[in-house]
Design a protein around this motif. Structure first.
Motif, mmCIF file in Angstrom:
data_model
loop_
_atom_site.group_PDB
_atom_site.id
_atom_site.type_symbol
_atom_site.label_atom_id
_atom_site.label_comp_id
_atom_site.label_asym_id
_atom_site.label_seq_id
_atom_site.Cartn_x
_atom_site.Cartn_y
_atom_site.Cartn_z
ATOM 1 N N GLN A 73 11.926 9.496 7.952
ATOM 2 C CA GLN A 73 11.474 10.724 7.309
ATOM 3 C C GLN A 73 9.990 10.979 7.576
ATOM 4 O OE1 GLN A 73 12.212 7.949 5.769
ATOM 5 N NE2 GLN A 73 10.637 7.424 4.268
ATOM 6 N N VAL A 74 9.257 9.926 7.945
ATOM 7 C CA VAL A 74 7.821 10.026 8.233
ATOM 8 C C VAL A 74 7.568 10.075 9.736
ATOM 9 C CG1 VAL A 74 5.597 8.856 8.005
ATOM 10 C CG2 VAL A 74 7.206 8.873 6.090
ATOM 11 N N GLN A 75 8.223 9.187 10.488
ATOM 12 C CA GLN A 75 8.030 9.118 11.940
ATOM 13 C C GLN A 75 9.389 9.110 12.646
ATOM 14 O OE1 GLN A 75 5.299 5.587 11.972
ATOM 15 N NE2 GLN A 75 3.935 6.970 13.068
ATOM 16 N N PRO A 76 10.082 10.252 12.661
ATOM 17 C CA PRO A 76 11.429 10.304 13.240
ATOM 18 C C PRO A 76 11.472 9.915 14.708
ATOM 19 C CG PRO A 76 10.572 12.514 12.823
ATOM 20 C CD PRO A 76 9.648 11.565 12.148
ATOM 21 N N GLU A 77 10.365 10.117 15.416
ATOM 22 C CA GLU A 77 10.350 9.814 16.847
ATOM 23 C C GLU A 77 10.496 8.311 17.119
ATOM 24 O OE1 GLU A 77 6.073 9.579 15.437
ATOM 25 O OE2 GLU A 77 7.820 10.845 15.037
ATOM 26 N N VAL A 110 16.636 -6.724 14.011
ATOM 27 C CA VAL A 110 16.957 -6.482 12.608
ATOM 28 C C VAL A 110 16.001 -5.442 12.038
ATOM 29 C CG1 VAL A 110 18.104 -8.646 12.031
ATOM 30 C CG2 VAL A 110 15.618 -8.554 11.984
ATOM 31 N N THR A 111 16.536 -4.609 11.148
ATOM 32 C CA THR A 111 15.736 -3.575 10.516
ATOM 33 C C THR A 111 16.292 -3.256 9.141
ATOM 34 O OG1 THR A 111 14.850 -1.321 10.752
ATOM 35 C CG2 THR A 111 17.093 -1.693 11.556
ATOM 36 N N TYR A 112 15.405 -2.773 8.284
ATOM 37 C CA TYR A 112 15.813 -2.363 6.933
ATOM 38 C C TYR A 112 16.623 -1.070 6.953
ATOM 39 C CZ TYR A 112 12.025 1.009 7.418
ATOM 40 O OH TYR A 112 11.224 2.031 7.875
ATOM 41 N N ALA A 113 16.551 -0.312 8.036
ATOM 42 C CA ALA A 113 17.192 1.004 8.112
ATOM 43 C C ALA A 113 18.713 0.874 8.162
ATOM 44 C CB ALA A 113 16.693 1.762 9.336
ATOM 45 N N ALA A 114 19.388 1.920 7.699
ATOM 46 C CA ALA A 114 20.853 1.900 7.710
ATOM 47 C C ALA A 114 21.463 3.261 8.028
ATOM 48 C CB ALA A 114 21.378 1.404 6.360
ATOM 49 N N LYS A 115 20.629 4.238 8.403
ATOM 50 C CA LYS A 115 21.144 5.582 8.667
ATOM 51 C C LYS A 115 22.137 5.573 9.833
ATOM 52 C CE LYS A 115 18.539 9.165 8.673
ATOM 53 N NZ LYS A 115 17.455 10.140 8.971
ATOM 54 N N PHE A 166 0.834 -1.194 0.000
ATOM 55 C CA PHE A 166 0.000 0.000 0.000
ATOM 56 C C PHE A 166 0.872 1.248 0.000
ATOM 57 C CE2 PHE A 166 -3.456 -2.646 2.000
ATOM 58 C CZ PHE A 166 -4.373 -2.469 0.969
ATOM 59 N N TYR A 167 0.387 2.249 -0.704
ATOM 60 C CA TYR A 167 0.975 3.592 -0.687
ATOM 61 C C TYR A 167 0.023 4.514 0.055
ATOM 62 C CZ TYR A 167 2.294 8.242 -2.429
ATOM 63 O OH TYR A 167 2.658 9.558 -2.519
ATOM 64 N N ILE A 168 0.588 5.346 0.958
ATOM 65 C CA ILE A 168 -0.213 6.309 1.740
ATOM 66 C C ILE A 168 0.096 7.709 1.222
ATOM 67 C CG2 ILE A 168 -0.804 7.140 4.049
ATOM 68 C CD1 ILE A 168 0.443 4.569 5.159
ATOM 69 N N PRO A 169 -0.785 8.292 0.422
ATOM 70 C CA PRO A 169 -0.502 9.614 -0.158
ATOM 71 C C PRO A 169 -0.240 10.691 0.885
ATOM 72 C CG PRO A 169 -2.397 8.591 -1.231
ATOM 73 C CD PRO A 169 -2.070 7.746 -0.040
ATOM 74 N N GLN A 170 -0.969 10.642 2.000
ATOM 75 C CA GLN A 170 -0.827 11.684 3.022
ATOM 76 C C GLN A 170 0.577 11.707 3.629
ATOM 77 O OE1 GLN A 170 -3.281 9.476 2.773
ATOM 78 N NE2 GLN A 170 -5.281 10.321 3.349
ATOM 79 N N LEU A 171 1.239 10.556 3.641
ATOM 80 C CA LEU A 171 2.591 10.467 4.191
ATOM 81 C C LEU A 171 3.652 10.356 3.107
ATOM 82 C CD1 LEU A 171 2.014 7.882 7.101
ATOM 83 C CD2 LEU A 171 2.010 10.378 7.243
ATOM 84 N N ASP A 172 3.215 10.151 1.874
ATOM 85 C CA ASP A 172 4.126 9.843 0.773
ATOM 86 C C ASP A 172 5.043 8.692 1.174
ATOM 87 O OD1 ASP A 172 5.297 10.031 -1.742
ATOM 88 O OD2 ASP A 172 6.784 11.499 -1.107
ATOM 89 N N GLU A 173 4.423 7.628 1.668
ATOM 90 C CA GLU A 173 5.161 6.480 2.200
ATOM 91 C C GLU A 173 4.461 5.193 1.795
ATOM 92 O OE1 GLU A 173 7.924 5.740 3.185
ATOM 93 O OE2 GLU A 173 8.146 5.195 5.297
#
Length: 220
Positions: free
Chosen positions: A158-162, A183-188, A15-22
Motif C-alpha cells: 500500500q506504500v511501495q507497490p512497485e 519468506v515474507t510477512y505479506a500474504a496478498k 518507528f512510525y512514519i507519519p508521511q507514509l502512515d506506515e
C-alpha cells in the motif's frame, strides 16, 4: 522523513512514519513478527551448515540481530547481506530495545556494530557470522545464484507497490540458489501470483499474531 518511536504489543519498539502512515514492524509485535516470519519459517529450515542470507530492507536491524542470536543455537555459519536505500542513523536505531527483550546483553555491541559499520564493506561479527550492508535500491539488485534464503521485508504494497511486482520477484528468484527460500510477512493474492509467475513454488503459512497468513516461496 519523520520517525516516531512507538512500542508494539509485545513490548518491542519500532518507528512510525507519519508521511507514509506506515510502521517499520507490525504494531501487534515487532519481535514476534520477526521470530515467526523470518526465524521460525525461514532460518530454522537450516541447521549445522553454511548459508548465505539476503535481507530486503535492513530498517531497524531487528531481523539481522535476531538471526545473529539464533545462528549459534542452530550451529550455522552465516554470510548475511542486507540492502537498504534509506538507512536510519545510529541515534535513531539506538532507541530500539531489542537486546533487552532478547535477554542477551552481549547483543548490544553487535547491534551497534551492525549500524555503525561501513556500507558495502563486509565485517566479521563473529567467527561464524559475516555481515555486509549494501546501500542500494532494491530495483538494482543483480545477484545470481548467490543466496540460500531471502528475507523480503520491504514496506507494504500500500506504500511501495512497485516493490511487490513480478519484476522484483524475478530478481529475487535469480538471486537465490537452486533450492533456496524466500519468506515474507505479506500474504496478498497478487504477491503470491507475482512470485509464481517467476517460477517460485509458493506456500501459504499461518501468519504472526493478528495476521492470518504469510508466504514462503521456494526455488525448486
Amino acid at each position: 522523513m519523520t520517525h516516531e518511536l512507538i512500542k508494539t504489543s509485545d513490548g518491542s519498539t519500532s518507528f512510525y512514519i507519519p508521511q507514509l502512515d506506515e510502521t517499520y514492524h507490525s504494531v501487534h509485535g515487532a519481535l514476534q513478527e520477526t521470530q515467526h516470519v523470518f526465524i521460525k519459517n525461514g532460518l530454522q529450515l537450516f541447521d549445522h551448515q553454511s548459508i548465505s542470507i539476503l535481507e530486503i530492507g535492513f530498517g531497524t536491524g531487528l531481523n539481522a540481530l535476531a538471526t545473529y542470536k539464533e545462528h549459534e543455537f542452530l550451529q550455522l555459519n552465516i554470510h548475511y547481506e542486507t540492502v537498504e536505500a534509506y538507512p536510519l542513523s545510529w541515534d535513531e536505531a539506538s532507541q530500539m530495545n531489542f537486546s533487552q527483550l532478547l535477554n542477551d546483553v552481549t547483543l548490544t555491541p553487535i547491534f551497534e556494530q551492525m549500524h555503525r559499520c561501513l556500507w558495502d564493506k563486509p565485517v566479521s561479527l563473529s567467527s561464524s557470522f559475516s555481515f555486509k550492508k549494501r546501500l542500494q535500491r532494491f530495483e538494482t539488485i543483480s545477484d545470481v545464484d548467490s543466496f540460500d534464503l531471502i528475507y523480503f521485508d520491504a514496506f507494504g504494497a500500500q506504500v511501495q507497490p512497485e516493490l511487490w511486482q513480478e519484476a522484483i520477484f524475478q530478481q529475487m528468484y535469480t538471486a537465490l540458489k537452486q533450492g533456496g527460500y524466500l519468506v515474507t510477512y505479506a500474504a496478498k493474492g497478487s504477491v503470491r501470483r507475482a512470485m509464481q509467475a517467476c517460477g517460485f513454488t509458493v506456500e501459504r503459512l499461518p501468519g504472526p499474531p493478528m495476521k492470518r497468513e504469510m508466504l514462503r516461496a521456494h526455488k525448486d
